[in-house]
Design a protein around this motif. Structure first.
Motif, PDB file in Angstrom:
ATOM      1  N   HIS A  62       0.992  -1.338  -0.013  1.00  0.00           N
ATOM      2  CA  HIS A  62       0.195  -0.266   0.597  1.00  0.00           C
ATOM      3  C   HIS A  62       0.768   1.691  -0.172  1.00  0.00           C
ATOM      4  O   HIS A  62       1.682   1.206   1.293  1.00  0.00           O
ATOM      5  N   TRP A  63       0.829   1.789  -1.120  1.00  0.00           N
ATOM      6  CA  TRP A  63       2.018   2.838  -0.946  1.00  0.00           C
ATOM      7  C   TRP A  63       1.643   4.143  -0.911  1.00  0.00           C
ATOM      8  O   TRP A  63       0.488   4.325  -0.804  1.00  0.00           O
ATOM      9  N   ARG A  64       2.538   4.947  -0.511  1.00  0.00           N
ATOM     10  CA  ARG A  64       1.731   6.542   0.002  1.00  0.00           C
ATOM     11  C   ARG A  64       1.680   7.394  -2.012  1.00  0.00           C
ATOM     12  O   ARG A  64       1.421   6.625  -2.367  1.00  0.00           O
ATOM     13  N   LYS A  65       1.444   8.429  -1.118  1.00  0.00           N
ATOM     14  CA  LYS A  65       1.409   9.289  -2.257  1.00  0.00           C
ATOM     15  C   LYS A  65       2.405   9.573  -3.117  1.00  0.00           C
ATOM     16  O   LYS A  65       2.169   9.381  -4.699  1.00  0.00           O
ATOM     17  N   THR A  66       3.547   9.492  -2.653  1.00  0.00           N
ATOM     18  CA  THR A  66       4.541  10.168  -3.612  1.00  0.00           C
ATOM     19  C   THR A  66       6.153   8.907  -3.334  1.00  0.00           C
ATOM     20  O   THR A  66       5.376   8.601  -1.811  1.00  0.00           O
ATOM     21  N   ALA A  67       6.819   8.850  -4.150  1.00  0.00           N
ATOM     22  CA  ALA A  67       7.617   7.961  -4.210  1.00  0.00           C
ATOM     23  C   ALA A  67       8.893   8.509  -2.952  1.00  0.00           C
ATOM     24  O   ALA A  67       9.473   8.239  -2.162  1.00  0.00           O
ATOM     25  N   THR A  68       9.010   9.762  -2.077  1.00  0.00           N
ATOM     26  CA  THR A  68       9.329  10.156  -1.131  1.00  0.00           C
ATOM     27  C   THR A  68       8.731  11.160   0.057  1.00  0.00           C
ATOM     28  O   THR A  68       9.176  12.170   0.236  1.00  0.00           O
ATOM     29  N   THR A  69       8.028  10.575   0.597  1.00  0.00           N
ATOM     30  CA  THR A  69       7.273  10.864   1.917  1.00  0.00           C
ATOM     31  C   THR A  69       7.471  10.845   3.367  1.00  0.00           C
ATOM     32  O   THR A  69       7.443  12.271   3.853  1.00  0.00           O
ATOM     33  N   TYR A  70       8.540  10.380   3.008  1.00  0.00           N
ATOM     34  CA  TYR A  70       8.336  10.346   4.820  1.00  0.00           C
ATOM     35  C   TYR A  70      10.346  11.317   5.019  1.00  0.00           C
ATOM     36  O   TYR A  70      10.836  11.441   4.327  1.00  0.00           O
ATOM     37  N   GLN A  71      10.521  12.035   5.993  1.00  0.00           N
ATOM     38  CA  GLN A  71      11.247  12.751   6.909  1.00  0.00           C
ATOM     39  C   GLN A  71      12.440  12.303   6.176  1.00  0.00           C
ATOM     40  O   GLN A  71      13.074  11.307   6.933  1.00  0.00           O
ATOM     41  N   ARG A  72      13.498  13.089   5.812  1.00  0.00           N
ATOM     42  CA  ARG A  72      14.845  12.651   5.629  1.00  0.00           C
ATOM     43  C   ARG A  72      15.315  13.744   6.489  1.00  0.00           C
ATOM     44  O   ARG A  72      15.381  14.646   6.518  1.00  0.00           O
ATOM     45  N   VAL A  73      16.675  13.344   7.076  1.00  0.00           N
ATOM     46  CA  VAL A  73      17.838  14.435   7.457  1.00  0.00           C
ATOM     47  C   VAL A  73      19.076  13.707   6.824  1.00  0.00           C
ATOM     48  O   VAL A  73      19.437  12.601   6.913  1.00  0.00           O
ATOM     49  N   ASN A  74      19.808  14.321   6.996  1.00  0.00           N
ATOM     50  CA  ASN A  74      20.733  14.260   6.125  1.00  0.00           C
ATOM     51  C   ASN A  74      21.972  13.114   7.251  1.00  0.00           C
ATOM     52  O   ASN A  74      22.502  14.235   8.251  1.00  0.00           O
ATOM     53  N   PHE A  75      22.417  12.383   6.779  1.00  0.00           N
ATOM     54  CA  PHE A  75      23.593  11.987   7.766  1.00  0.00           C
ATOM     55  C   PHE A  75      24.313  12.627   8.076  1.00  0.00           C
ATOM     56  O   PHE A  75      24.862  12.679   8.829  1.00  0.00           O
TER      57      PHE A  75
END
Length: 547
Positions: free
Chosen positions: A258-271
């Protein structure tokens, strides 16, 4: 051959078509899967076009090794892979904030010969970690017999031990962690099992082994610690499946994602930001608190090649797919699919229904269904994708409906050409019966007349200067459209005449006299004589207009 087919009774043709299409559906659905690619492409378009999707779990945060992180870390540590003490520093920093889970989308499969101190630091950090979950790579099951790895080597990978009646413990072919304290932490396989077209649409949460044991995926390892009740739900569902997965590629035994709306949904934090904060101790506004978060450490940098095509994107990052798998597992988004046999039954019943309708009404009355019926079927599937628990796949039924209607339309064209296209091939003298209706002849009326000739006047034909049906929306002024003549042997024509009138009961029809052509005419003269008699009859039946 086509001429003979056109002369067959419609019930023969319709029965044959239903049987042929039913046989094709059974072969395609259960054996050939020829139409699978079309259905999958349509499904991908539906997924991208959804109006509403389930909200993402805001606890999930991706610590992202992207191209900018690689560039920023390169001056001190070089390009990837970095010494593992960098990862140990980040792990200790996140652990100090008491996260719900730390998920490693990184495989520790080989020792770092250039930096053994980094391996030692990471191994010690893993030993201290209370929330880490590590990945293993599952190799094809065909290689299991050549492996020496069993449950005693990686106990946390197993969700269920072998069956009591299993005589031999199964071994598993996989790439295990090389660091000893990583190997004893919660583990899960982190493979992306794609469909035959290379697209990731399903997720394999568990896998059953030859001895009855069950190994778990990385999302299930996380779910087991974060939400044990949800883990029990998934494990019970899998245990109740009747057959083990025997193919390395994705199968219907795997769970539809069950995909979300877009391919970049989740919060990202730079390593690099997280590492700077962990190494220097200075607060960074770009780094949120990890308390209570499900932190996934993985790469989205294209140069690290952890991407694969999904319905949302041709190059979706693997860490995003992993996050989606964890999200769906925690929220029990188990999408039930229409079974294969049910989809085949719907397709067969639809063909039978179309055939019955065309037999009792007409093929032409199904013209609107060419657009409406497939649209309704695909609309049902599209609407079901807006739920979290069901997908009603009617792609095959929709495609088959269009094909079945197209074949019926082709046969109707042949049939019309047979009964309305030329004079009968007979040695008996022909007679002409002119008719004039008070309106243009419709598809249904012509169908009824052709059916009547099929039953009782096989050597009779319909002749007109304009057989464009009266229900044709593109029709304009057509002065000859109400005119029709029945041509055939006189005895047969007189016998079928009352049956033809009964077939168009309710329509006001003026009849002329039956006129027989003289014998001994050539084929060309017969056509000229029929034309002359028909025109004369139609003229005589017209009401006077001018005094």
């Amino acid at each position: 051959m086509l001429k003979r087919l056109a002369s067959w009774p419609d019930r023969w043709v319709l029965t044959g078509l239903v049987l042929a299409f039913s046989a094709w559906v059974i072969l395609d659905v259960f054996f050939l899967s020829v139409s699978g690619g079309i259905a999958q492409t349509t499904y991908d378009t539906m997924v991208r076009g959804r109006l509403l999707t389930a909200p993402h779990d805001e606890r999930i945060v991706i610590v992202d090794i992207d191209e900018s992180a690689l560039a920023r870390m390169a001056p001190e540590f070089g390009r990837w892979p970095w010494p593992r003490d960098t990862l140990a520093t980040v792990l200790d920093h996140i652990e100090s904030q008491n996260p719900a889970a730390v998920v490693w989308d990184i495989v520790f499969s080989d020792a770092d010969r250039l930096s053994p101190g980094g391996d030692a630091a990471m191994d010690q950090a893993a030993q201290r970690s209370q929330h880490s979950h590590f990945s293993v790579v599952r190799l094809p099951a065909a290689n299991d017999g050549q492996s020496s790895l069993s449950q005693q080597h990686l106990p946390s990978l197993w969700a269920q031990t072998r069956a009591a009646d299993a005589s031999v413990e199964a071994t598993v072919a996989l790439i295990p962690p090389v660091l000893p304290h990583v190997a004893v932490k919660p583990l899960g396989f982190n493979n992306g099992y794609v469909d035959p077209d290379g697209m990731l649409r399903r997720y394999r949460y568990f896998e059953r082994l030859s001895d009855g044991g069950i190994i778990q995926s990385l999302p299930m390892s996380v779910t087991q610690s974060v939400d044990p009740a949800a883990y029990g739900y998934w494990l019970t569902q899998f245990q109740n499946k009747p057959a083990p997965i025997s193919k390395p590629e994705a199968t219907r035994d795997d769970v539809l994602i069950h995909w979300r709306k877009t391919a970049t949904t989740y919060q990202r934090v730079n390593f690099a930001d997280v590492f700077e904060q962990a190494d220097g101790g200075q607060a960074n506004p770009r780094v949120p608190s990890m308390a209570g978060k499900i932190v996934i450490i993985g790469a989205t940098a294209p140069s690290l090649h952890d991407t694969h095509p999904t319905p949302l994107s041709g190059t979706q990052a693997g860490v995003e797919s992993l996050a989606t798998g964890i999200d769906n597992a925690l929220h029990r988004r188990a999408i039930w699919e229409l079974p294969k046999w049910a989809g085949a039954a719907v397709a067969i019943l639809m063909c039978a229904g179309i055939a019955l309708w065309s037999h009792h009404r007409s093929v032409s009355s199904l013209a609107p269904a060419m657009l409406v019926l497939p649209g309704v079927l695909l609309g049902i599937g599209f609407a079901s994708l807006h739920t979290e628990h069901v997908f009603i796949d009617l792609h095959l039924s929709a495609g088959l409906a269009v094909l079945f209607l197209a074949v019926l339309k082709f046969w109707y064209t042949l049939r019309k050409r047979h009964w309305c296209g030329d004079l009968p091939d007979t040695t008996e003298p022909l007679a002409v019966l002119p008719w004039v209706s008070d309106q243009s002849w419709s598809h249904d009326q012509l169908d009824r007349l052709m059916a009547c000739l099929q039953a009782s006047g096989k050597d009779c034909r319909l002749v007109s200067l304009d057989l464009t049906p009266g229900d044709n929306l593109s029709a304009r002024w057509r002065p000859f459209s109400p005119c029709l003549a029945i041509v055939g042997p006189q005895a047969q024509l007189l016998r079928v005449q009352p049956l033809l009138l009964r077939a168009v009961k309710g329509l006001s029809v003026r009849q002329g006299e039956v006129t027989t052509l003289p014998q001994g005419l050539s084929a060309q003269d017969v056509r000229l004589a029929v034309t002359h008699l028909a025109l004369a009859g139609w003229t005589a039946l017209q009401p006077p207009v001018f005094s």
